[in-house]
Design a protein around this motif. Structure first.
Motif, PDB file in Angstrom:
ATOM      1  N   ARG A  56       0.819  -1.221   0.000  1.00  0.00           N
ATOM      2  CA  ARG A  56       0.000   0.000   0.000  1.00  0.00           C
ATOM      3  C   ARG A  56       0.848   1.265   0.000  1.00  0.00           C
ATOM      4  NH1 ARG A  56      -2.801   3.502  -1.273  1.00  0.00           N
ATOM      5  NH2 ARG A  56      -4.397   4.512  -0.043  1.00  0.00           N
ATOM      6  N   GLU A  63      -5.826   0.420  -2.378  1.00  0.00           N
ATOM      7  CA  GLU A  63      -6.295  -0.644  -1.483  1.00  0.00           C
ATOM      8  C   GLU A  63      -6.964  -1.784  -2.241  1.00  0.00           C
ATOM      9  OE1 GLU A  63      -8.699   1.827   1.000  1.00  0.00           O
ATOM     10  OE2 GLU A  63      -7.168   1.919   2.556  1.00  0.00           O
ATOM     11  N   LYS A  78      -8.024  -2.832   4.691  1.00  0.00           N
ATOM     12  CA  LYS A  78      -8.109  -1.560   5.412  1.00  0.00           C
ATOM     13  C   LYS A  78      -7.802  -1.745   6.897  1.00  0.00           C
ATOM     14  CE  LYS A  78     -11.363   0.707   2.316  1.00  0.00           C
ATOM     15  NZ  LYS A  78     -12.665   1.376   2.195  1.00  0.00           N
ATOM     16  N   SER A  79      -8.366  -2.785   7.511  1.00  0.00           N
ATOM     17  CA  SER A  79      -8.132  -2.993   8.945  1.00  0.00           C
ATOM     18  C   SER A  79      -6.687  -3.419   9.216  1.00  0.00           C
ATOM     19  CB  SER A  79      -9.113  -3.992   9.530  1.00  0.00           C
ATOM     20  OG  SER A  79      -8.925  -5.278   8.999  1.00  0.00           O
ATOM     21  N   HIS A  82      -4.616  -0.258   9.015  1.00  0.00           N
ATOM     22  CA  HIS A  82      -4.849   0.582  10.190  1.00  0.00           C
ATOM     23  C   HIS A  82      -4.104   0.033  11.403  1.00  0.00           C
ATOM     24  CE1 HIS A  82      -6.974   3.197  12.972  1.00  0.00           C
ATOM     25  NE2 HIS A  82      -7.225   2.129  13.708  1.00  0.00           N
TER      26      HIS A  82
END
Length: 105
Positions: A56, A63, A78-79, A82
């Motif tokens: 990324r 993504e 995404k998680s 993060h």
């Protein structure tokens, strides 16, 4: 139709190949003092978080492309990103990393 199927098959093979490679082998970063500290922190992350962050942010892929390459749902990518970034922030702000930084300079 055959061309489209061929492209999809090739993309799946490439994704499998990329997912099987270790991130350290896939990426040859230019290291300075800050880069060395950062990559040592990245290497401590779990494999999936490391792969997502490298694709990324180092490879600058969107993504959706990272999700496709790793065969993961977009929400998972995404998680993982993060959580990986949060873990890097915590790790790079820790006293142990400050000591490593001081030893490198």
């Amino acid at each position: 139709m055959n061309r489209h199927r061929s492209l999809l098959r090739r993309a799946k093979v490439e994704a499998r190949h990329l997912a099987g490679r270790r991130v350290e082998e896939a990426v040859q970063p230019e290291l300075g003092t800050d880069g060395l500290v950062l990559w040592s922190a990245v290497r401590q992350l779990p494999a999936r978080q490391r792969a997502v962050l490298v694709l990324r942010y180092h490879e600058d892929l969107p993504e959706a492309e990272v999700a496709r390459l790793l065969g993961l749902p977009l929400g998972t990518v995404k998680s993982l990103a993060h959580r990986g970034l949060a873990r890097l922030r915590a790790e790079l702000g820790s006293p142990a990393m400050e000591e490593i930084r001081g030893n490198l300079e």
